[in-house]
Scaffold this active site. Sequence first.
Site, PDB file in Angstrom:
ATOM      1  N   ASP A  69      60.474-111.912  63.169  1.00 49.92           N
ATOM      2  CA  ASP A  69      62.115-110.963  62.547  1.00 49.92           C
ATOM      3  C   ASP A  69      61.940-110.737  64.314  1.00 49.92           C
ATOM      4  O   ASP A  69      60.877-110.566  65.615  1.00 49.92           O
ATOM      5  CB  ASP A  69      61.782-109.489  62.615  1.00 49.92           C
ATOM      6  CG  ASP A  69      61.970-109.800  60.902  1.00 49.92           C
ATOM      7  OD1 ASP A  69      62.369-110.913  60.279  1.00 49.92           O
ATOM      8  OD2 ASP A  69      61.726-108.213  60.275  1.00 49.92           O
TER       9      ASP A  69
HETATM   10  N1  URA Z   1      57.238-110.379  57.324  1.00 50.61           N
HETATM   11  C1  URA Z   1      57.967-109.883  57.684  1.00 50.61           C
HETATM   12  O1  URA Z   1      58.567-108.634  57.411  1.00 50.61           O
HETATM   13  N2  URA Z   1      58.962-110.233  59.191  1.00 50.61           N
HETATM   14  C2  URA Z   1      57.700-110.857  60.197  1.00 50.61           C
HETATM   15  O2  URA Z   1      58.868-111.128  61.260  1.00 50.61           O
HETATM   16  C3  URA Z   1      56.982-111.642  59.495  1.00 50.61           C
HETATM   17  C4  URA Z   1      56.515-111.312  58.777  1.00 50.61           C
END
Ligand code: URA
Length: 230
Positions: free
Chosen positions: A101
Site C-alpha cells: 500500500d
Molecule cells: N497488508 C496490508 O494491509 N497492506 C500492505 O501494504 C501489505 C499487507
Amino acid sequence: MRLDYYLANATAMSRKDAKRAISRGQVCIDGQPCRQIALHIVTGQHITLRGQLLSLPGERYLMLNKPLGVVSATSDRDHLTVLSLLPADQRSHLHVAGRLDIDTTGLVLLTTDGQWSHRLTSPKVECEKIYRVELAAPLRSEAADAIEAGLQLHNEVRKTRPARVVPVAENVIELAITEGRYHQVKRMMAAVGNHVVGLHRLQIGGIRLDPTLEPGESRPLTEEEIQSVD
Ligand code: URA
C-alpha cells in the site's frame, strides 16, 4: 560456458581483456581466485571480478526499500512510483513482485522474470511474508491466538491461513503470513479490534530487506537471494 566467455558476456570487456583479468587472478569463483581461462562454470556459482558480483545480462532482479507515499505501480499520474526511484537505465521491463500500500514501507522486489515473480505471488505457493506492524493498542493474547489460528475477514469466504505473531514491543509485533489478500494485514488487525498505525515489510520468502538500504534505495539481488525462490 567457459569462464572467459562468461566474463565477456557479463561485462563490457573484450574476450582479450577478459582473459587478461582471469590470468591476473582478478576473477574469483565462490570466493577462490581462478586463473583457468577455459574452465567451464556451472549454474549457481558465485563469480566476482575485483570483488564485484557478476551476472549475465537478461533477467534482472532488484530489492527496494519503499518509502512512505510511493505507489507500487509502474506508472501513476499523481504519485511517485517505485520504478521512478530507480536509476533511469535500470527501469525497463521491470514489474513488481507483490505490491505494498502507499502508506506501507519496506521490501519490494522488482524483476523482469515473470516465472520467478509468479513463484512469489501465486496463492498456491504460500510464500511467507514478514511484516513489522505498529498498532494503535497492545495486541491482546486472545487476539494473537485468533490471528495465529486464522481469522474470518469481512466479505471473505475463507478464513485467513494460520499466521505467526512475534511480540516486539508494547504496541509492535512481527507478523508472518502466507497470503497476499487486499489490505490483508490492516484488515486482520481490524478484525481483532485493533488498528495499524505503521506497516513495514521485512521479508519475502528467504529474501530479507537489506538493512543498509535507506528508504528509496535499491540494489540487485544476489545470486543466492534469486535462487532462494524455487
Ligand atoms: N497488508 C496490508 O494491509 N497492506 C500492505 O501494504 C501489505 C499487507
